[in-house]
Design a protein around this motif. Structure first.
Motif, PDB file in Angstrom:
ATOM      1  N   HIS A  12       8.309  10.535   6.995  1.00 33.17           N
ATOM      2  CA  HIS A  12       8.809   9.174   6.742  1.00 33.17           C
ATOM      3  C   HIS A  12       9.557   9.113   5.412  1.00 33.17           C
ATOM      4  CE1 HIS A  12       6.817   7.830  10.251  1.00 33.17           C
ATOM      5  NE2 HIS A  12       5.634   7.561   9.728  1.00 33.17           N
ATOM      6  N   ALA A  36       2.402   0.935   3.646  1.00 31.27           N
ATOM      7  CA  ALA A  36       2.564   2.092   4.525  1.00 31.27           C
ATOM      8  C   ALA A  36       3.117   1.687   5.885  1.00 31.27           C
ATOM      9  CB  ALA A  36       1.240   2.823   4.681  1.00 31.27           C
ATOM     10  N   ASP A  37       2.620   0.585   6.449  1.00 30.08           N
ATOM     11  CA  ASP A  37       3.073   0.127   7.759  1.00 30.08           C
ATOM     12  C   ASP A  37       4.568  -0.216   7.724  1.00 30.08           C
ATOM     13  OD1 ASP A  37       2.515  -0.875  10.518  1.00 30.08           O
ATOM     14  OD2 ASP A  37       3.099  -2.785   9.610  1.00 30.08           O
ATOM     15  N   THR A  38       4.987  -0.953   6.716  1.00 29.86           N
ATOM     16  CA  THR A  38       6.390  -1.355   6.616  1.00 29.86           C
ATOM     17  C   THR A  38       7.285  -0.142   6.413  1.00 29.86           C
ATOM     18  OG1 THR A  38       5.767  -3.532   5.773  1.00 29.86           O
ATOM     19  CG2 THR A  38       8.019  -2.794   5.324  1.00 29.86           C
ATOM     20  N   HIS A  67      -1.541  11.128   5.249  1.00 35.44           N
ATOM     21  CA  HIS A  67      -1.298  11.121   6.696  1.00 35.44           C
ATOM     22  C   HIS A  67      -0.213  12.153   7.016  1.00 35.44           C
ATOM     23  CE1 HIS A  67       0.041   9.846  10.645  1.00 35.44           C
ATOM     24  NE2 HIS A  67      -1.113   9.211  10.758  1.00 35.44           N
ATOM     25  N   ALA A  69       6.665   3.013   7.274  1.00 36.46           N
ATOM     26  CA  ALA A  69       6.667   3.825   8.500  1.00 36.46           C
ATOM     27  C   ALA A  69       7.581   3.202   9.550  1.00 36.46           C
ATOM     28  CB  ALA A  69       5.248   3.980   9.036  1.00 36.46           C
ATOM     29  N   LYS A  70       7.471   1.885   9.741  1.00 33.09           N
ATOM     30  CA  LYS A  70       8.343   1.216  10.708  1.00 33.09           C
ATOM     31  C   LYS A  70       9.803   1.326  10.312  1.00 33.09           C
ATOM     32  CE  LYS A  70       5.089  -2.200  12.534  1.00 33.09           C
ATOM     33  NZ  LYS A  70       4.833  -3.650  12.657  1.00 33.09           N
ATOM     34  N   HIS A 102      -3.404   6.960   3.097  1.00 32.04           N
ATOM     35  CA  HIS A 102      -2.078   6.788   3.712  1.00 32.04           C
ATOM     36  C   HIS A 102      -1.144   7.916   3.296  1.00 32.04           C
ATOM     37  CE1 HIS A 102      -2.870   2.238   4.110  1.00 32.04           C
ATOM     38  NE2 HIS A 102      -2.877   2.759   5.321  1.00 32.04           N
ATOM     39  N   TRP A 122       3.477  11.077   6.943  1.00 33.43           N
ATOM     40  CA  TRP A 122       4.023  10.477   5.727  1.00 33.43           C
ATOM     41  C   TRP A 122       5.176  11.274   5.106  1.00 33.43           C
ATOM     42  CZ3 TRP A 122       4.754   5.979   4.228  1.00 33.43           C
ATOM     43  CH2 TRP A 122       5.068   5.685   2.916  1.00 33.43           C
ATOM     44  N   THR A 161       6.907 -10.065   4.980  1.00 33.22           N
ATOM     45  CA  THR A 161       6.353  -9.733   6.284  1.00 33.22           C
ATOM     46  C   THR A 161       5.406 -10.879   6.672  1.00 33.22           C
ATOM     47  OG1 THR A 161       4.477  -8.524   5.361  1.00 33.22           O
ATOM     48  CG2 THR A 161       6.486  -7.237   5.864  1.00 33.22           C
ATOM     49  N   SER A 193       5.813  -6.844   1.335  1.00 29.96           N
ATOM     50  CA  SER A 193       4.954  -6.580   2.486  1.00 29.96           C
ATOM     51  C   SER A 193       3.495  -6.733   2.077  1.00 29.96           C
ATOM     52  CB  SER A 193       5.225  -5.188   3.069  1.00 29.96           C
ATOM     53  OG  SER A 193       4.840  -4.171   2.174  1.00 29.96           O
TER      54      SER A 193
END
Length: 189
Positions: A149, A100-102, A143, A104-105, A140, A146, A50, A22
């Motif tokens: 997640h 972090a985005d990957t 957060h 979290a998703k 991140h 987190w 990604t 990612s």
């Protein structure tokens, strides 16, 4: 004349390792830091990125190098209906770096690109271990969502491993390859 690029593997010794990268710090070292060490350990490697990671690596001319060392296309887009699968089924999967985005998703079940679709399929396949190497900033990691997640991913059987490179997480390994290949028996669910 010797080449500094290893030939693509004719047959795997250990099986197929799906490597998902990612857009995070370290993706630029994916080939040398994870793919080549995996090949050296006997894995047949299939790389999926990604969309942003693919854009970053295209800018560095890395996509072709990854394709050359693995002997497989690098995926970053979904295939069309009726098109054959370009990668063999995975025996194991490593998400590195795991931004972090990957993460979290993935924890929320969002599969809005090919990389996340593959990761969701791996999570739904009980016999295929998934190792994730988070690459986060300290912000991140602080957060409020987190910890949830991480707990969700851990409960789902994802093996979360951190590296010294990303000091905002607890350090355990020297590199993504060390994190992904920590030793025998470490990928059992």
């Amino acid at each position: 004349m010797a080449s500094d690029t290893p030939p693509s593997q004719p047959r795997p010794v250990r099986g197929v390792l799906a490597v998902v990268g990612s857009a995070a710090d370290g993706v630029e070292t994916l080939r040398e830091g994870l793919v080549l060490p995996a090949i050296a350990r006997g894995w047949r490697v299939a790389v999926t990125l990604t969309p942003t990671a693919a854009r970053w690596l295209r800018e560095r001319d890395e996509i072709g190098r990854l394709r050359d060392v693995t002997g497989l296309p690098v995926r970053d887009r979904s295939r069309l209906p009726g098109e054959p699968r370009p990668h063999p089924a995975a025996d194991c999967c490593v998400l590195a770096p795991a931004g972090a985005d990957t993460l979290a998703k993935l924890a929320l079940g969002i599969a809005d690109n090919q990389a996340l679709t593959l990761l969701a399929e791996v999570l739904g396949t009980p016999h295929v271990p998934l190792v994730a190497v988070p690459a986060l900033t300290a912000a991140h990691a602080r957060h409020p969502a987190w910890p949830r997640h991480l707990a969700t991913l851990s409960e789902a059987g994802v093996h979360l491993v951190t590296t010294r490179r990303h000091s905002s997480c607890r350090s355990r390994a020297r590199s993504p390859a060390d994190a992904a290949f920590p030793g025998p028996g470490s990928w059992t669910r």
